[in-house]
Design a protein around this motif. Structure first.
Motif, PDB file in Angstrom:
ATOM      1  N   GLY A  16     -13.797  14.696   6.870  1.00  0.00           N
ATOM      2  CA  GLY A  16     -12.653  13.845   6.570  1.00  0.00           C
ATOM      3  C   GLY A  16     -12.171  14.079   5.155  1.00  0.00           C
ATOM      4  N   PHE A  17     -10.861  14.090   4.989  1.00  0.00           N
ATOM      5  CA  PHE A  17     -10.238  14.274   3.679  1.00  0.00           C
ATOM      6  C   PHE A  17      -9.264  13.125   3.487  1.00  0.00           C
ATOM      7  CE2 PHE A  17      -7.022  16.011   0.806  1.00  0.00           C
ATOM      8  CZ  PHE A  17      -7.831  16.503  -0.208  1.00  0.00           C
ATOM      9  N   LEU A  18      -9.506  12.300   2.472  1.00  0.00           N
ATOM     10  CA  LEU A  18      -8.741  11.079   2.239  1.00  0.00           C
ATOM     11  C   LEU A  18      -7.855  11.249   1.019  1.00  0.00           C
ATOM     12  CD1 LEU A  18      -8.319   8.006   2.881  1.00  0.00           C
ATOM     13  CD2 LEU A  18     -10.240   7.590   1.297  1.00  0.00           C
ATOM     14  N   THR A  19      -6.607  10.816   1.144  1.00  0.00           N
ATOM     15  CA  THR A  19      -5.669  10.937   0.037  1.00  0.00           C
ATOM     16  C   THR A  19      -4.618   9.836   0.127  1.00  0.00           C
ATOM     17  OG1 THR A  19      -4.236  12.495  -1.121  1.00  0.00           O
ATOM     18  CG2 THR A  19      -4.171  12.571   1.256  1.00  0.00           C
ATOM     19  N   GLY A  20      -3.911   9.656  -0.958  1.00  0.00           N
ATOM     20  CA  GLY A  20      -2.755   8.770  -0.957  1.00  0.00           C
ATOM     21  C   GLY A  20      -1.518   9.559  -0.541  1.00  0.00           C
ATOM     22  N   VAL A  60      -4.458   9.501   5.366  1.00  0.00           N
ATOM     23  CA  VAL A  60      -3.518   9.189   4.306  1.00  0.00           C
ATOM     24  C   VAL A  60      -3.324   7.683   4.265  1.00  0.00           C
ATOM     25  CG1 VAL A  60      -1.210   9.569   3.388  1.00  0.00           C
ATOM     26  CG2 VAL A  60      -2.303  11.356   4.755  1.00  0.00           C
ATOM     27  N   VAL A  61      -3.599   7.085   3.105  1.00  0.00           N
ATOM     28  CA  VAL A  61      -3.358   5.653   2.949  1.00  0.00           C
ATOM     29  C   VAL A  61      -1.914   5.487   2.499  1.00  0.00           C
ATOM     30  CG1 VAL A  61      -4.009   3.546   1.745  1.00  0.00           C
ATOM     31  CG2 VAL A  61      -5.769   5.228   2.380  1.00  0.00           C
ATOM     32  N   SER A  62      -1.108   4.870   3.373  1.00  0.00           N
ATOM     33  CA  SER A  62       0.316   4.711   3.081  1.00  0.00           C
ATOM     34  C   SER A  62       0.919   3.637   3.969  1.00  0.00           C
ATOM     35  CB  SER A  62       1.062   6.031   3.317  1.00  0.00           C
ATOM     36  OG  SER A  62       2.445   5.851   3.134  1.00  0.00           O
ATOM     37  N   THR A  63       1.847   2.880   3.392  1.00  0.00           N
ATOM     38  CA  THR A  63       2.604   1.913   4.185  1.00  0.00           C
ATOM     39  C   THR A  63       4.010   2.435   4.478  1.00  0.00           C
ATOM     40  OG1 THR A  63       3.311   0.784   2.174  1.00  0.00           O
ATOM     41  CG2 THR A  63       1.345  -0.076   3.283  1.00  0.00           C
ATOM     42  N   THR A  64       4.349   3.607   3.934  1.00  0.00           N
ATOM     43  CA  THR A  64       5.709   4.128   4.115  1.00  0.00           C
ATOM     44  C   THR A  64       5.761   5.428   4.907  1.00  0.00           C
ATOM     45  OG1 THR A  64       5.629   5.271   1.980  1.00  0.00           O
ATOM     46  CG2 THR A  64       6.550   3.031   2.004  1.00  0.00           C
ATOM     47  N   LEU A  65       4.703   6.208   4.920  1.00  0.00           N
ATOM     48  CA  LEU A  65       4.706   7.484   5.639  1.00  0.00           C
ATOM     49  C   LEU A  65       4.683   7.221   7.137  1.00  0.00           C
ATOM     50  CD1 LEU A  65       4.546  10.598   5.252  1.00  0.00           C
ATOM     51  CD2 LEU A  65       2.056  10.360   5.432  1.00  0.00           C
ATOM     52  N   ARG A  66       5.578   7.838   7.863  1.00  0.00           N
ATOM     53  CA  ARG A  66       5.654   7.640   9.317  1.00  0.00           C
ATOM     54  C   ARG A  66       5.204   8.877  10.091  1.00  0.00           C
ATOM     55  NH1 ARG A  66       5.046   3.196   8.176  1.00  0.00           N
ATOM     56  NH2 ARG A  66       6.672   1.758   7.654  1.00  0.00           N
ATOM     57  N   ASP A  67       5.640  10.046   9.666  1.00  0.00           N
ATOM     58  CA  ASP A  67       5.296  11.295  10.360  1.00  0.00           C
ATOM     59  C   ASP A  67       4.601  12.207   9.367  1.00  0.00           C
ATOM     60  OD1 ASP A  67       5.060  13.553  11.903  1.00  0.00           O
ATOM     61  OD2 ASP A  67       7.201  14.025  11.873  1.00  0.00           O
ATOM     62  N   PRO A  68       3.277  12.403   9.524  1.00  0.00           N
ATOM     63  CA  PRO A  68       2.567  13.201   8.535  1.00  0.00           C
ATOM     64  C   PRO A  68       3.020  14.659   8.497  1.00  0.00           C
ATOM     65  CG  PRO A  68       1.104  12.602  10.347  1.00  0.00           C
ATOM     66  CD  PRO A  68       2.400  11.871  10.552  1.00  0.00           C
ATOM     67  N   GLY A  69       3.399  15.241   9.628  1.00  0.00           N
ATOM     68  CA  GLY A  69       3.871  16.610   9.638  1.00  0.00           C
ATOM     69  C   GLY A  69       2.814  17.638   9.282  1.00  0.00           C
ATOM     70  N   TRP A  70       1.548  17.271   9.372  1.00  0.00           N
ATOM     71  CA  TRP A  70       0.435  18.194   9.086  1.00  0.00           C
ATOM     72  C   TRP A  70      -0.775  17.672   9.840  1.00  0.00           C
ATOM     73  CZ3 TRP A  70      -1.996  18.815   3.542  1.00  0.00           C
ATOM     74  CH2 TRP A  70      -2.778  19.971   3.501  1.00  0.00           C
ATOM     75  N   GLU A  71      -1.047  18.270  10.948  1.00  0.00           N
ATOM     76  CA  GLU A  71      -2.130  17.784  11.811  1.00  0.00           C
ATOM     77  C   GLU A  71      -3.423  18.520  11.512  1.00  0.00           C
ATOM     78  OE1 GLU A  71      -1.776  15.123  13.547  1.00  0.00           O
ATOM     79  OE2 GLU A  71       0.339  15.025  13.049  1.00  0.00           O
ATOM     80  N   ASP A 120      -8.788  -1.707   4.208  1.00  0.00           N
ATOM     81  CA  ASP A 120      -9.610  -2.170   5.333  1.00  0.00           C
ATOM     82  C   ASP A 120      -9.737  -1.087   6.392  1.00  0.00           C
ATOM     83  OD1 ASP A 120     -10.264  -4.668   4.280  1.00  0.00           O
ATOM     84  OD2 ASP A 120      -8.463  -5.613   5.123  1.00  0.00           O
ATOM     85  N   ALA A 121      -8.681  -0.324   6.598  1.00  0.00           N
ATOM     86  CA  ALA A 121      -8.728   0.794   7.551  1.00  0.00           C
ATOM     87  C   ALA A 121      -9.680   1.881   7.049  1.00  0.00           C
ATOM     88  CB  ALA A 121      -7.327   1.349   7.786  1.00  0.00           C
ATOM     89  N   VAL A 122      -9.714   2.093   5.738  1.00  0.00           N
ATOM     90  CA  VAL A 122     -10.665   3.051   5.163  1.00  0.00           C
ATOM     91  C   VAL A 122     -12.083   2.566   5.434  1.00  0.00           C
ATOM     92  CG1 VAL A 122     -11.529   4.101   3.027  1.00  0.00           C
ATOM     93  CG2 VAL A 122      -9.057   3.828   3.371  1.00  0.00           C
ATOM     94  N   ARG A 123     -12.320   1.297   5.228  1.00  0.00           N
ATOM     95  CA  ARG A 123     -13.644   0.714   5.494  1.00  0.00           C
ATOM     96  C   ARG A 123     -14.045   0.959   6.956  1.00  0.00           C
ATOM     97  NH1 ARG A 123     -15.582  -2.775   2.074  1.00  0.00           N
ATOM     98  NH2 ARG A 123     -13.535  -3.508   1.422  1.00  0.00           N
ATOM     99  N   ARG A 124     -13.106   0.815   7.873  1.00  0.00           N
ATOM    100  CA  ARG A 124     -13.399   1.027   9.299  1.00  0.00           C
ATOM    101  C   ARG A 124     -13.727   2.489   9.601  1.00  0.00           C
ATOM    102  NH1 ARG A 124      -9.360  -2.844   9.606  1.00  0.00           N
ATOM    103  NH2 ARG A 124      -7.723  -1.330  10.077  1.00  0.00           N
TER     104      ARG A 124
END
Length: 178
Positions: free
Chosen positions: A44-48, A80-91, A100-104
């Motif tokens: 897993g790779f986590l970013t803003g 990606v932690v974001s409230t504005t990104l809708r389509d990541p465009g990189w699968e 909280d989602a990160v915690r899960r």
């Protein structure tokens, strides 16, 4: 439970904002080998959002990357932690609305989750007590000003578990949160 690891390039005085001091090739092949080893232990790779969009605009376009970074980033599951990104465009990518989602996702089966860069997100993860380990690639320079890894008012008790040195005076210090 999966470990959440914050990996940062940092100056001796604790600055994590990239500047003239940052030279990823300055540590030689040994440093690249360590990065490859760490990537092999993470699924897993986590970013803003900002860092993700910068990376998405660069890494998938690389054709002759001999470091393995492109191959890793194209296959690893990105969060990606974001409230504005809708389509990541990189699968493969999953958009997480909050910490909280990160915690899960830490509770899900798998191996390490690595957060690199994304200092605003890193501050949130540190403040929420979600970071299990810090891997700090310390560059032998002092810049005197800039954003630092640890937010003010958030004490940390850490245990040094490993150190290594590389060409150019770069060192790796690995700390576990106690």
């Amino acid at each position: 439970m999966r470990d959440l690891i914050v990996t940062q390039n940092i100056t001796v005085d604790g600055v994590v904002e990239a500047g003239d001091w940052f030279d990823p090739g300055g540590g030689g092949q040994d440093l690249l080998d360590v990065l490859t080893e760490q990537a092999a232990r993470a699924d897993g790779f986590l970013t803003g959002r900002v860092t993700f969009e910068e990376m998405r605009g660069f890494w998938p376009l690389q054709q002759d990357d001999t470091t393995g970074v492109t191959a890793y980033l194209n296959q690893v599951h990105k969060y990606v932690v974001s409230t504005t990104l809708r389509d990541p465009g990189w699968e493969p990518t999953t958009i997480l609305p909050d910490l909280d989602a990160v915690r899960r996702i830490k509770e899900e089966p798998g191996t390490d989750i690595v957060c690199t860069g994304s200092i605003t997100l890193a501050h949130g993860l540190i403040s929420a007590g979600l970071v299990d380990e810090y891997r700090l690639f310390v560059y032998p320079t002092v810049v005197g000003a800039g954003r630092r890894l640890f937010p003010d008012g958030v004490p940390q008790s850490l245990r040094l578990t490993d150190t290594r040195s590389f060409d150019g005076g770069i060192t790796l210090s690995i700390y576990r949160r106690e």
